[in-house]
Design an enzyme around this catalytic site. Structure first.
Site, mmCIF file in Angstrom:
data_model
loop_
_atom_site.group_PDB
_atom_site.id
_atom_site.type_symbol
_atom_site.label_atom_id
_atom_site.label_comp_id
_atom_site.label_asym_id
_atom_site.label_seq_id
_atom_site.Cartn_x
_atom_site.Cartn_y
_atom_site.Cartn_z
ATOM 1 N N GLU A 51 57.584 68.375 95.373
ATOM 2 C CA GLU A 51 57.740 68.750 96.781
ATOM 3 C C GLU A 51 57.160 67.678 97.704
ATOM 4 O O GLU A 51 57.728 67.378 98.743
ATOM 5 C CB GLU A 51 57.061 70.109 97.059
ATOM 6 C CG GLU A 51 57.831 71.289 96.506
ATOM 7 C CD GLU A 51 59.234 71.399 97.104
ATOM 8 O OE1 GLU A 51 59.433 70.964 98.247
ATOM 9 O OE2 GLU A 51 60.135 71.896 96.409
ATOM 10 N N THR A 57 62.390 61.975 101.595
ATOM 11 C CA THR A 57 62.906 61.042 100.593
ATOM 12 C C THR A 57 64.034 61.697 99.794
ATOM 13 O O THR A 57 63.957 62.881 99.464
ATOM 14 C CB THR A 57 61.763 60.611 99.643
ATOM 15 O OG1 THR A 57 60.636 60.266 100.437
ATOM 16 C CG2 THR A 57 62.144 59.418 98.804
ATOM 17 N N CYS A 222 79.487 83.078 107.648
ATOM 18 C CA CYS A 222 78.938 82.031 108.510
ATOM 19 C C CYS A 222 79.502 82.141 109.934
ATOM 20 O O CYS A 222 80.708 82.041 110.148
ATOM 21 C CB CYS A 222 79.276 80.669 107.913
ATOM 22 S SG CYS A 222 78.731 79.313 108.940
HETATM 23 FE FE1 SF4 Z 1 78.855 77.638 107.245
HETATM 24 FE FE2 SF4 Z 1 77.697 75.532 106.198
HETATM 25 FE FE3 SF4 Z 1 79.057 77.146 104.633
HETATM 26 FE FE4 SF4 Z 1 80.351 75.619 106.396
HETATM 27 S S1 SF4 Z 1 79.167 74.909 104.625
HETATM 28 S S2 SF4 Z 1 80.701 77.742 106.010
HETATM 29 S S3 SF4 Z 1 78.883 75.579 108.061
HETATM 30 S S4 SF4 Z 1 77.192 77.640 105.749
#
Ligand code: SF4
Length: 368
Positions: A51, A57, A222
């Site tokens: 971590e 990086t 999303c």
């Molecule tokens: Fe949403 Fe990201 Fe999945 Fe695209 S890649 S549907 S922006 S969570």
């Protein structure tokens, strides 16, 4: 997304959304997780090392460093026993050297205060040098399955898009919202695997350089995707303004040796060794050479004869874009000053390999 009581301006997902999200993410991660060396064990020491190395990086850069580091210091006790110079030598080239020094101090703290066992409570973990809220959450969840949220660059981007949050993720309000999101999506079990899956999805699918929504296991959940805003969220950060500067390093020789200086505390590359190096302000080459000789005399107490320019390197350190010119020089007279804050040493060329140097310092070694 149904509404849940929350003081935040954006509504956090409801229980049904969260259940679908966890299911989809887990299935995807079981199929697509990369085989990374730090994922082969849940030893908190290994998780911690990975971590810290992964902060700022890339994974591909970290892999060989992680393996070498673990070979040299397989346990927290081995790290605590090591000399700081040995730790920095293994960190050489990885940058952000404060991480290595803080880890070394933290290893000593673990040995002194916890008998060499990595602490399991968040409060103790947060007192370790270099361990903030994210790192503590990552170690505790991955190593001990503690129900701790995480928030780092990949999950910040992922959550911003899932919520269609177009405010600043760094601002107080954005941080409060994103941490609340990180907490609310957490499952009750296998929290470490879940947190790793979140980071993996952010890194491999919901990428900064363009999200791969067609391959995304949570695309249906999303909000940014639904609104067609996936490439506009999160808001791009302000581009850093670079400062251009000129510096010079000197390979100062006496027969069979070359001078190294230990970098002072609080400055760039603190704790590493380096060839005498100075910022130069003069405009013209002749004046720059005079400035360099004078700065060298003031730091070392030595009068020198400056030779030819051996090499010019262009490199970046944080916001600085540096043109570094390397000169050869020969001691003419004077005795080396003793400076507690910046010790100096005449070193045999064969010994240079033992000293931790910056990346440019190591390049200059080849000229020796
Ligand atoms: Fe949403 Fe990201 Fe999945 Fe695209 S890649 S549907 S922006 S969570």
């Amino acid at each position: 997304m149904a509404q849940e009581s929350t003081p935040l301006p954006i509504i956090l997902p409801d229980a049904a959304w969260r259940a679908r999200f966890r299911r989809s993410l887990r299935r995807w991660y079981a199929r697509c997780a990369r085989d990374l060396p730090w994922r082969r064990s849940r030893d908190p020491y290994r998780v911690w090392v990975s971590e810290i190395m992964l902060q700022q990086t890339q994974v591909a850069t970290v892999e060989p460093y992680f393996k070498r580091f673990l070979r040299a210091f397989p346990t927290v006790r081995a790290l605590a026993r090591a000399r700081e110079a040995s730790v920095l030598r293994l960190w050489e080239g990885l940058g952000y050297y404060r991480r290595a020094r803080q880890m070394h101090q933290a290893a000593r703290q673990i040995v002194e205060q916890h008998g060499g066992r990595f602490p399991r409570d968040c409060q103790s973990v947060r007192t370790l040098p270099g361990v903030g809220r994210y790192t503590a959450g990552a170690i505790l969840s991955i190593a001990f399955d503690a129900r701790q949220p995480i928030l780092e660059a990949n999950t910040i981007r992922l959550f911003c898009r899932l919520l269609a949050y177009d405010g600043s993720p760094q601002a107080h309000e954005g941080q409060a919202l994103l941490w609340a999101m990180a907490e609310c999506v957490l499952p009750r079990q296998e929290v470490g695997t879940f947190n790793q899956a979140l980071m993996e999805l952010g890194s491999e699918v919901c990428r900064g350089r363009g999200p791969a929504c067609d391959e995304c296991p949570v695309a249906r959940l999303c909000e940014a995707r639904r609104l067609g805003l996936e490439t506009q969220i999160p808001r791009p950060k302000q581009k850093p303004t670079f400062e251009y500067r000129r510096e010079a390093a000197v390979l100062l020789r006496r027969p069979g040796r070359v001078l190294l200086v230990r970098r002072a505390e609080g400055g760039r590359w603190a704790g590493l060794w380096d060839f005498p190096r100075y910022r130069l302000d003069a405009e013209h080459e002749e004046r720059r050479r005079e400035e360099l000789v004078e700065k060298l005399r003031r730091q070392t107490g030595l009068a020198v004869e400056l030779g030819t320019c051996l090499k010019t390197i262009r490199h970046g350190v944080t916001r600085y874009r540096i043109t570094l010119t390397c000169y050869e020089a020969r001691r003419v007279s004077g005795r080396l000053k003793r400076r507690a804050s910046e010790p100096m040493r005449w070193v045999r060329p064969a010994e240079l390999d033992d000293y931790p140097l910056s990346t440019t310092g190591r390049k200059l070694c080849r000229l020796v």
